[in-house]
Design an enzyme around this catalytic site. Structure first.
Site, PDB file in Angstrom:
ATOM      1  N   ASN A  70       0.801  -1.223   0.000  1.00 62.33           N
ATOM      2  CA  ASN A  70       0.000   0.000   0.000  1.00 62.33           C
ATOM      3  C   ASN A  70       0.836   1.276   0.000  1.00 62.33           C
ATOM      4  O   ASN A  70       0.290   2.369   0.089  1.00 62.33           O
ATOM      5  CB  ASN A  70      -0.950   0.031   1.197  1.00 62.33           C
ATOM      6  CG  ASN A  70      -2.010  -1.042   1.113  1.00 62.33           C
ATOM      7  OD1 ASN A  70      -2.168  -1.842   2.021  1.00 62.33           O
ATOM      8  ND2 ASN A  70      -2.738  -1.083   0.021  1.00 62.33           N
ATOM      9  N   ARG A 137     -11.515   1.621  -1.180  1.00 61.58           N
ATOM     10  CA  ARG A 137     -10.371   2.440  -0.766  1.00 61.58           C
ATOM     11  C   ARG A 137     -10.029   3.458  -1.845  1.00 61.58           C
ATOM     12  O   ARG A 137     -10.237   4.648  -1.672  1.00 61.58           O
ATOM     13  CB  ARG A 137      -9.171   1.543  -0.454  1.00 61.58           C
ATOM     14  CG  ARG A 137      -9.387   0.603   0.736  1.00 61.58           C
ATOM     15  CD  ARG A 137      -9.569   1.381   2.021  1.00 61.58           C
ATOM     16  NE  ARG A 137      -9.736   0.557   3.187  1.00 61.58           N
ATOM     17  CZ  ARG A 137      -8.763   0.019   3.910  1.00 61.58           C
ATOM     18  NH1 ARG A 137      -7.516   0.207   3.561  1.00 61.58           N
ATOM     19  NH2 ARG A 137      -9.031  -0.703   4.977  1.00 61.58           N
ATOM     20  N   HIS A 166      -9.364  -4.425  -1.333  1.00 62.15           N
ATOM     21  CA  HIS A 166      -8.302  -4.004  -2.255  1.00 62.15           C
ATOM     22  C   HIS A 166      -8.285  -4.972  -3.448  1.00 62.15           C
ATOM     23  O   HIS A 166      -8.580  -6.164  -3.282  1.00 62.15           O
ATOM     24  CB  HIS A 166      -6.907  -4.101  -1.589  1.00 62.15           C
ATOM     25  CG  HIS A 166      -6.559  -2.971  -0.684  1.00 62.15           C
ATOM     26  ND1 HIS A 166      -6.010  -3.165   0.570  1.00 62.15           N
ATOM     27  CD2 HIS A 166      -6.640  -1.625  -0.850  1.00 62.15           C
ATOM     28  CE1 HIS A 166      -5.780  -1.984   1.140  1.00 62.15           C
ATOM     29  NE2 HIS A 166      -6.156  -1.031   0.305  1.00 62.15           N
ATOM     30  N   CYS A 262       0.431  -8.341   0.126  1.00 63.38           N
ATOM     31  CA  CYS A 262       0.311  -7.071   0.865  1.00 63.38           C
ATOM     32  C   CYS A 262       1.573  -6.745   1.658  1.00 63.38           C
ATOM     33  O   CYS A 262       1.830  -5.584   1.965  1.00 63.38           O
ATOM     34  CB  CYS A 262      -0.838  -7.126   1.865  1.00 63.38           C
ATOM     35  SG  CYS A 262      -2.431  -7.419   1.153  1.00 63.38           S
TER      36      CYS A 262
END
Ligand code: ARG
Length: 280
Positions: A70, A137, A166, A262
């Site tokens: 992210n 998001r 996501h 992630c």
């Protein structure tokens, strides 16, 4: 050539706030096994193929910093740094930007929109396409801005199931041209776009059980994919596609809504960005 990943150890990782349905069930959880799982994960990536790591120092005020996917979308030598939707994660932006600058990348932000980096944007490895998820998001406006910057077509994909908030929890584009996808995470229109873009024999449709184990949240290294877990059916499908499958426990991180992919940000990624479309 070895792949370079930005990673952050879980020294200060815990589920301390609630910004997604996975966290809702786990607020207050201290994740005692996180360090052991993370160390194993990093070791597994090293065993899978040629990798290098750029380590970011953990920070006690930002437990989700472990989820370096992210940080930004990397496009050639440009890092399009995230503009997080939630204030709890917005504190990470400056830390990520500084780390990416130190790693030798130019940095920029999108304007007046939410965008959560490689968590929501992913380059296809063979088709000239960038998949961008929005809805929970990142915002649709981010997909329009990205279209001006990334040197290929952007496919905006509306995400409709909050468990898969996501893109990288529902889609994984592999170098072989195969794409793993949990189709129900996408709106009917987004599903149609995906089916139009990916030939049926290359689309690996994931069932809910594999999706809940975050199988699409996988890291590809050479001919290996590293993930938390995969059903026998999925393993066989990936073997048929030419991949070795490595599974390593990451449930401490799934409790906060993230898994293998992630926990990494690939630093060499994407085509050359159109710098004329970028604001300083
Ligand atoms: N707790 C984090 C959040 O809600 C999880 C992030 C998962 N990251 C990802 N790239 N899918 O923001």
């Amino acid at each position: 050539m070895s792949k370079r990943f930005l990673v952050c150890p879980p020294t200060h990782y815990a589920v301390t706030y609630d910004i997604n349905p996975w966290m809702t069930r786990n607020v207050g959880y201290s994740a005692p096994d996180a360090q052991r799982q993370w160390d194993r994960f990093i070791e597994t990536l090293g065993c899978a193929g040629a990798v290098e790591f750029v380590r970011l120092e953990a920070n006690e005020h930002v437990p989700d910093l472990v989820f370096t996917a992210n940080a930004a979308l990397i496009c050639g030598n440009l890092a399009i740094v995230s503009s997080f939707r939630h204030p709890e994660r917005r504190r990470e932006q400056g830390i990520f930007r500084a780390a990416l600058t130190r790693a030798g990348l130019a940095t920029t932000f999108l304007q007046q929109t939410y965008f959560e980096g490689a968590g929501d944007a992913m380059f296809d490895r063979v088709r000239p396409l960038c998949y961008v998820g929005y809805g929970w998001r990142s915002e649709r406006n981010a997909t329009l801005q990205l279209q001006e910057i990334v040197g290929c077509r952007v496919l905006p994909l509306l995400l409709v199931d909050e468990r898969f908030f996501h893109l990288d929890k529902a889609l994984c584009a592999l170098s072989s041209g195969h794409v793993m996808a949990y189709m129900d995470a996408f709106s009917p229109h987004a599903q149609a776009l995906l089916r139009r873009a990916i030939e049926p024999e290359y689309l690996i449709e994931i069932d809910l059980e594999d999706a809940l184990a975050m199988a699409p949240n996988a890291v590809e290294i050479d001919d290996a994919v590293v993930m938390h877990s995969a059903s026998r059916r999925l393993r066989e499908r990936l073997h048929d596609a030419g991949y070795r499958v490595f599974c390593t426990e990451l449930d401490e991180f799934i409790r906060a809504g993230g898994s293998a992919k992630c926990l990494t940000l690939q630093l060499d990624d994407g085509p050359i960005a159109n710098l004329a479309a970028v604001s300083a």
